[in-house]
Design a protein around this motif. Sequence first.
Motif, mmCIF file in Angstrom:
data_model
loop_
_atom_site.group_PDB
_atom_site.id
_atom_site.type_symbol
_atom_site.label_atom_id
_atom_site.label_comp_id
_atom_site.label_asym_id
_atom_site.label_seq_id
_atom_site.Cartn_x
_atom_site.Cartn_y
_atom_site.Cartn_z
ATOM 1 N N LEU A 1 -13.623 59.117 -11.219
ATOM 2 C CA LEU A 1 -12.197 58.901 -11.732
ATOM 3 C C LEU A 1 -11.256 59.764 -11.333
ATOM 4 C CD1 LEU A 1 -10.710 56.723 -13.473
ATOM 5 C CD2 LEU A 1 -11.703 58.101 -15.416
ATOM 6 N N SER A 2 -11.669 61.149 -11.533
ATOM 7 C CA SER A 2 -10.713 62.065 -11.217
ATOM 8 C C SER A 2 -10.144 62.082 -9.915
ATOM 9 C CB SER A 2 -11.467 63.495 -11.548
ATOM 10 O OG SER A 2 -11.827 63.576 -12.875
ATOM 11 N N LYS A 3 -10.913 61.797 -9.000
ATOM 12 C CA LYS A 3 -10.343 61.730 -7.370
ATOM 13 C C LYS A 3 -9.429 60.573 -7.704
ATOM 14 C CE LYS A 3 -14.542 63.632 -5.638
ATOM 15 N NZ LYS A 3 -15.832 63.610 -4.759
ATOM 16 N N VAL A 4 -9.749 59.566 -7.913
ATOM 17 C CA VAL A 4 -8.922 58.292 -7.849
ATOM 18 C C VAL A 4 -7.434 58.614 -8.548
ATOM 19 C CG1 VAL A 4 -8.368 55.786 -8.423
ATOM 20 C CG2 VAL A 4 -10.631 56.787 -7.444
ATOM 21 N N THR A 5 -7.462 59.286 -9.843
ATOM 22 C CA THR A 5 -6.226 59.566 -10.586
ATOM 23 C C THR A 5 -5.516 60.623 -9.782
ATOM 24 O OG1 THR A 5 -7.558 59.189 -12.732
ATOM 25 C CG2 THR A 5 -5.308 60.346 -12.660
ATOM 26 N N ALA A 6 -6.197 61.428 -9.215
ATOM 27 C CA ALA A 6 -5.455 62.442 -8.514
ATOM 28 C C ALA A 6 -4.548 61.722 -7.287
ATOM 29 C CB ALA A 6 -6.403 63.471 -7.820
ATOM 30 N N LEU A 7 -5.385 60.879 -6.472
ATOM 31 C CA LEU A 7 -4.666 60.260 -5.403
ATOM 32 C C LEU A 7 -3.542 59.373 -5.907
ATOM 33 C CD1 LEU A 7 -7.623 59.316 -3.314
ATOM 34 C CD2 LEU A 7 -6.256 61.227 -2.904
ATOM 35 N N GLU A 8 -3.707 58.697 -6.957
ATOM 36 C CA GLU A 8 -2.505 57.841 -7.502
ATOM 37 C C GLU A 8 -1.407 58.610 -7.847
ATOM 38 O OE1 GLU A 8 -3.787 54.696 -10.023
ATOM 39 O OE2 GLU A 8 -5.674 54.046 -8.620
ATOM 40 N N CYS A 9 -1.616 59.687 -8.221
ATOM 41 C CA CYS A 9 -0.521 60.564 -8.786
ATOM 42 C C CYS A 9 0.015 61.534 -7.752
ATOM 43 C CB CYS A 9 -1.022 61.209 -10.022
ATOM 44 S SG CYS A 9 -1.472 60.211 -11.553
ATOM 45 N N ALA A 10 -0.613 61.582 -6.672
ATOM 46 C CA ALA A 10 -0.070 62.852 -5.631
ATOM 47 C C ALA A 10 1.319 62.790 -5.486
ATOM 48 C CB ALA A 10 -0.953 62.500 -4.218
ATOM 49 N N GLY A 11 1.980 63.975 -5.291
ATOM 50 C CA GLY A 11 3.306 64.122 -5.076
ATOM 51 C C GLY A 11 4.293 63.736 -6.311
ATOM 52 N N GLN A 12 3.719 63.461 -7.456
ATOM 53 C CA GLN A 12 4.350 63.011 -8.742
ATOM 54 C C GLN A 12 4.472 64.158 -9.532
ATOM 55 O OE1 GLN A 12 3.309 59.190 -10.123
ATOM 56 N NE2 GLN A 12 2.582 58.821 -7.934
ATOM 57 N N GLY A 13 3.922 65.327 -9.278
ATOM 58 C CA GLY A 13 3.889 66.527 -10.267
ATOM 59 C C GLY A 13 2.546 66.212 -11.467
ATOM 60 N N ILE A 14 1.840 65.369 -11.215
ATOM 61 C CA ILE A 14 0.599 65.239 -12.035
ATOM 62 C C ILE A 14 -0.537 65.472 -11.118
ATOM 63 C CG2 ILE A 14 -0.377 63.505 -13.092
ATOM 64 C CD1 ILE A 14 2.139 62.106 -13.678
ATOM 65 N N THR A 15 -1.373 66.271 -11.720
ATOM 66 C CA THR A 15 -2.623 66.529 -10.925
ATOM 67 C C THR A 15 -3.892 66.210 -11.980
ATOM 68 O OG1 THR A 15 -2.976 68.934 -12.076
ATOM 69 C CG2 THR A 15 -1.738 68.678 -10.144
ATOM 70 N N CYS A 16 -5.096 65.757 -11.641
ATOM 71 C CA CYS A 16 -6.468 65.444 -12.096
ATOM 72 C C CYS A 16 -7.332 66.433 -11.532
ATOM 73 C CB CYS A 16 -6.392 64.086 -12.075
ATOM 74 S SG CYS A 16 -7.825 63.436 -13.088
ATOM 75 N N ASN A 17 -8.219 66.806 -12.303
ATOM 76 C CA ASN A 17 -9.309 67.809 -11.806
ATOM 77 C C ASN A 17 -10.429 67.572 -12.651
ATOM 78 O OD1 ASN A 17 -8.396 69.146 -9.060
ATOM 79 N ND2 ASN A 17 -6.764 69.454 -10.806
ATOM 80 N N ALA A 18 -11.628 67.735 -12.350
ATOM 81 C CA ALA A 18 -12.815 67.677 -13.106
ATOM 82 C C ALA A 18 -13.437 69.229 -13.476
ATOM 83 C CB ALA A 18 -13.967 66.767 -12.712
ATOM 84 N N VAL A 19 -13.862 69.386 -14.518
ATOM 85 C CA VAL A 19 -14.208 70.811 -14.927
ATOM 86 C C VAL A 19 -15.891 70.390 -15.063
ATOM 87 C CG1 VAL A 19 -14.491 72.928 -16.414
ATOM 88 C CG2 VAL A 19 -12.361 71.794 -15.730
ATOM 89 N N CYS A 20 -16.709 71.200 -14.410
ATOM 90 C CA CYS A 20 -17.916 70.872 -14.566
ATOM 91 C C CYS A 20 -18.880 71.852 -15.134
ATOM 92 C CB CYS A 20 -18.714 70.442 -13.025
ATOM 93 S SG CYS A 20 -18.056 68.803 -12.486
ATOM 94 N N PRO A 21 -19.103 72.078 -16.412
ATOM 95 C CA PRO A 21 -19.935 73.111 -16.974
ATOM 96 C C PRO A 21 -21.363 72.991 -16.918
ATOM 97 C CG PRO A 21 -18.263 72.077 -18.477
ATOM 98 C CD PRO A 21 -18.324 71.399 -17.362
ATOM 99 N N GLY A 22 -22.109 74.192 -16.672
ATOM 100 C CA GLY A 22 -23.493 74.044 -16.961
ATOM 101 C C GLY A 22 -23.733 74.117 -18.407
#
Length: 257
Positions: A162-183
């Motif tokens: 979902l993070s990847k799809v959100t990032a692609l849909e918002c690319a170039g709009q000043g909006i980023t989306c990433n996932a933090v993966c804690p152990g």
Amino acid sequence: MTLKGKTAIVTGSNSGIGLGVAHELARAGANVVINSFTDRDEDHALAAELAAEHGVDVRYIKADMSKGDECRALIEAAGACDILVNNAGIQFVAGIEEFPTEKWDAIIAINMSSAFHTTAAALPLMRAKGWGRVVNIASAHGLTASPYKSAYVAAKHGVVGLSKVTALECAGQGITCNAVCPGYVLTPLVESQIPDQMKTHNMDRETVIKEVMLERQPSRQFATTEQVGGTVTFLCSPAADQITGTTISVDGGWTAL
């Protein structure tokens, strides 16, 4: 770096990782909305404590992350959302054949579907401002797997997707989306498990931590809620403007194995 004037919503944030993230965002100057499914005096008192400590506005808003309409209502009730941190999560451990259907449904709803609903409600607010940050708290289990955690692993892999799809849909709009993966992170919940593990394995505290609890974490050290919160805060900074659609592991080397 300052996040002054930004409003951050952190789901599942009256304890553990979510609370640590809320502290670090508030420390950077953001106004914060913390959340859980309860509506107790101590929940609102916690918000007041955060506000007093960091000199920002902090509110507590009740919303059950297992219910899509309440997820969306959380964003509406906040009134603004520049930074969305999807953190709410639960766990249950059992083999696939014995895994209770209701536990599967609850984990998928809270750990994954809630992020879809809150993101869908928040993106129009971010697009209106031309700036936004969505940070999804996934897990090392969003990148790898362990037996007996089918629902959790499936949900966290879904969050990464979902993070990847959100990032692609918002690319170039000043909006980023990433996932933090804690152990493994030293939260009050994990801390409470240590004495039982000491009894079960007849080991002292340090040995049970390094040889049992952190067996898959090569550093043999817990991550801290402050470190996860600091990573989230970094992703909200100008230095991370071009970091989007990816994962950042805070796992002591777990996923390097």
